[in-house]
Design an enzyme around this catalytic site. Structure first.
Site, PDB file in Angstrom:
ATOM      1  CG  HIS A   1     -18.926   4.396  62.660  1.00 16.63           C
ATOM      2  ND1 HIS A   1     -19.122   3.849  61.415  1.00 16.63           N
ATOM      3  CD2 HIS A   1     -17.621   4.169  62.955  1.00 16.63           C
ATOM      4  CE1 HIS A   1     -17.990   3.325  60.986  1.00 16.63           C
ATOM      5  NE2 HIS A   1     -17.064   3.504  61.894  1.00 16.63           N
TER       6      HIS A   1
ATOM      7  CG  ASP B   1     -22.133   4.532  59.872  1.00 15.02           C
ATOM      8  OD1 ASP B   1     -21.908   5.649  60.364  1.00 15.02           O
ATOM      9  OD2 ASP B   1     -21.312   3.589  59.899  1.00 15.02           O
TER      10      ASP B   1
ATOM     11  CB  SER C   1     -14.967   3.728  59.328  1.00 13.46           C
ATOM     12  OG  SER C   1     -15.187   2.436  59.768  1.00 13.46           O
ATOM     13  N   GLY C   2     -15.908   5.405  56.722  1.00 13.07           N
ATOM     14  CA  GLY C   2     -16.164   6.741  56.181  1.00 13.07           C
ATOM     15  C   GLY C   2     -15.675   6.903  54.763  1.00 13.07           C
TER      16      GLY C   2
HETATM   17  C1  4AZ Z   1     -14.343  -0.700  61.730  1.00 13.48           C
HETATM   18  O1  4AZ Z   1     -14.042  -1.144  62.812  1.00 13.48           O
HETATM   19  C2  4AZ Z   1     -14.647  -1.625  60.611  1.00 13.48           C
HETATM   20  N1  4AZ Z   1     -14.826  -5.503  57.472  1.00 13.48           N
HETATM   21  C3  4AZ Z   1     -14.906  -1.150  59.345  1.00 13.48           C
HETATM   22  C4  4AZ Z   1     -15.180  -2.023  58.313  1.00 13.48           C
HETATM   23  C5  4AZ Z   1     -15.197  -3.362  58.542  1.00 13.48           C
HETATM   24  C6  4AZ Z   1     -14.926  -3.878  59.802  1.00 13.48           C
HETATM   25  C7  4AZ Z   1     -14.659  -2.997  60.838  1.00 13.48           C
HETATM   26  C8  4AZ Z   1     -15.511  -4.292  57.395  1.00 13.48           C
HETATM   27  O2  4AZ Z   1     -14.401   0.518  61.539  1.00 13.48           O
END
Ligand code: 4AZ
Length: 374
Positions: A176, A229, A324-325
């Site tokens: 993502h 993902d 993320s990632g």
């Molecule tokens: C995000 O928006 C995101 N609580 C990544 C991880 C989590 C929530 C949102 C985990 O990329």
């Protein structure tokens, strides 16, 4: 905890023998939530005097570690002094010579288990060469503490995602993170800047900057469910490995990360759900792996077998936007670190009973090998 003993449990709770009340959905989830194991007793699976195999079969307890594969998946012989050769299954480790062995998670554990030594052959990973020494509810990391942690910058936007070094040429991140939006071409390699060996976002000049040659997003990534993902990034030129830049080990498909195990999450993501800014110093936090069935109930049936959940269910410790990632790092038997998960999604950050959801890396071991040779 004395204020939580001897309470009257409500209808959504079970009463532990030691006096605690715990959520009913924690019963029979494979984790000792009560502390005295009452929540895991009489789960209808195996009788007392029986051993419960990983494949859920029950065998007489005395057959554990008798040198025979009574479970069929090797699990009754997997935590014994000696590893034995067993029939191969989805749960057993396969050596290069195609023999399967009973030991659980034998790869790079410092002991030779395969007759051909292959379980210890590719272990230049998962150590922290630098011995000195955002995430919600975390602490500052120190230099070289997470040498596989990468910061991915999108031109003009700064840090947007994390990633992990798996070799001198390849990174693992979330699919993502590399999907085009209306404004930004996240799928295009030339839009990214890769910072390796970075601790503080204000000190990018002290870190190693690389560009991206190729992005391979998982072909079955589903942007609605966040299933699959995961994505791979190839660097435009190999990076010199160092005290601050070092690969994390990839777990084999059969590697087990049990519910209840403590793991570390790291990143420069938001330190609170409500803020906009990302962290400047790399944050770390300790969370626990949560059983998929339990997590699926908590997350409104949104969990697939290719996801792994982790968190602190009372809230306050979690990954968040910008993480993320990045890696969920698990320390295995001899202190070596493995990539158990990739930060993927969640419902907000650090909310009670809303764990973080991660891509389950074991599911992608052969795909990663196929695409990268790692
Ligand atoms: C995000 O928006 C995101 N609580 C990544 C991880 C989590 C929530 C949102 C985990 O990329």
């Amino acid at each position: 905890m004395s204020d939580e003993r001897g309470c009257t449990c409500n209808e959504t709770q079970i009463k532990c023998k030691n006096g605690f009340c715990k959520p009913s959905f924690w019963r029979c989830d494979g984790v000792n939530d009560c502390g005295d194991n009452t929540d895991e007793e009489n789960c209808g699976n195996c009788k007392a005097q029986e051993f419960r195999c990983r494949n859920s079969r029950c065998i007489p307890a005395h057959k554990q570690c008798n040198g025979y594969n009574d479970c069929g998946d090797g699990s009754d012989e997997s935590q014994c002094e000696k590893s034995i050769a067993v029939h191969c299954s989805d749960l057993t480790y396969k050596c290069k010579n195609n023999q399967c062995i009973s030991k659980l998670n034998p790869m790079c554990d410092g002991e030779i288990d395969c007759a051909d030594d292959s379980d210890e052959a590719e272990c230049k990973c998962g150590t922290k060469p630098y011995k000195s020494s955002r995430i919600v509810g975390g602490k500052d990391s120190s230099e070289g503490e997470w040498p596989w942690q990468v910061s991915l910058h999108m031109n003009t936007q700064g840090h947007v995602c994390g990633a992990s070094v798996i070799s001198n040429r390849w990174l693992v991140t979330a699919a993502h993170c590399v999907q085009d939006s209306e404004k930004f071409k996240y799928s295009q390699p030339d839009q990214w800047e890769v910072y390796l060996g970075l601790l503080n976002q204000g000190e990018t000049s002290k870190s190693t900057l690389k560009r991206v040659k190729r992005i391979i997003s998982h072909p079955q990534y589903d942007h609605l469910s966040y299933d699959n993902d995961i994505a791979l990034m190839e660097l435009d030129s190999p990076v010199t490995l160092s005290q601050n830049i070092w690969p994390i080990c990839l777990p084999e498909a059969t590697h087990d990360f049990p519910a209840g195990k403590s793991v570390w999450i790291t990143g420069w993501g938001k330190q609170r759900e409500e803020v906009d800014a990302v962290a400047s110093v790399l944050q770390k936090a300790e969370v626990r792996i949560i059983n998929n069935t339990v997590c699926n109930k908590l997350m409104d049936d949104g969990i697939t077998p290719r996801m792994i959940c982790a968190g602190v269910l009372s809230g306050g410790v979690d990954a968040c936007q910008g993480d993320s990632g990045g890696p969920m790092t698990s320390t295995e038997s001899n202190g070596r670190m493995f990539l158990a998960g990739v930060v993927s999604w969640g419902d907000g950050c650090g909310r009670r009973n809303r764990p973080g959801i991660y891509t389950r890396v074991t599911e992608y071991r052969s795909w990663i090998r196929q695409m990268t040779g790692v």
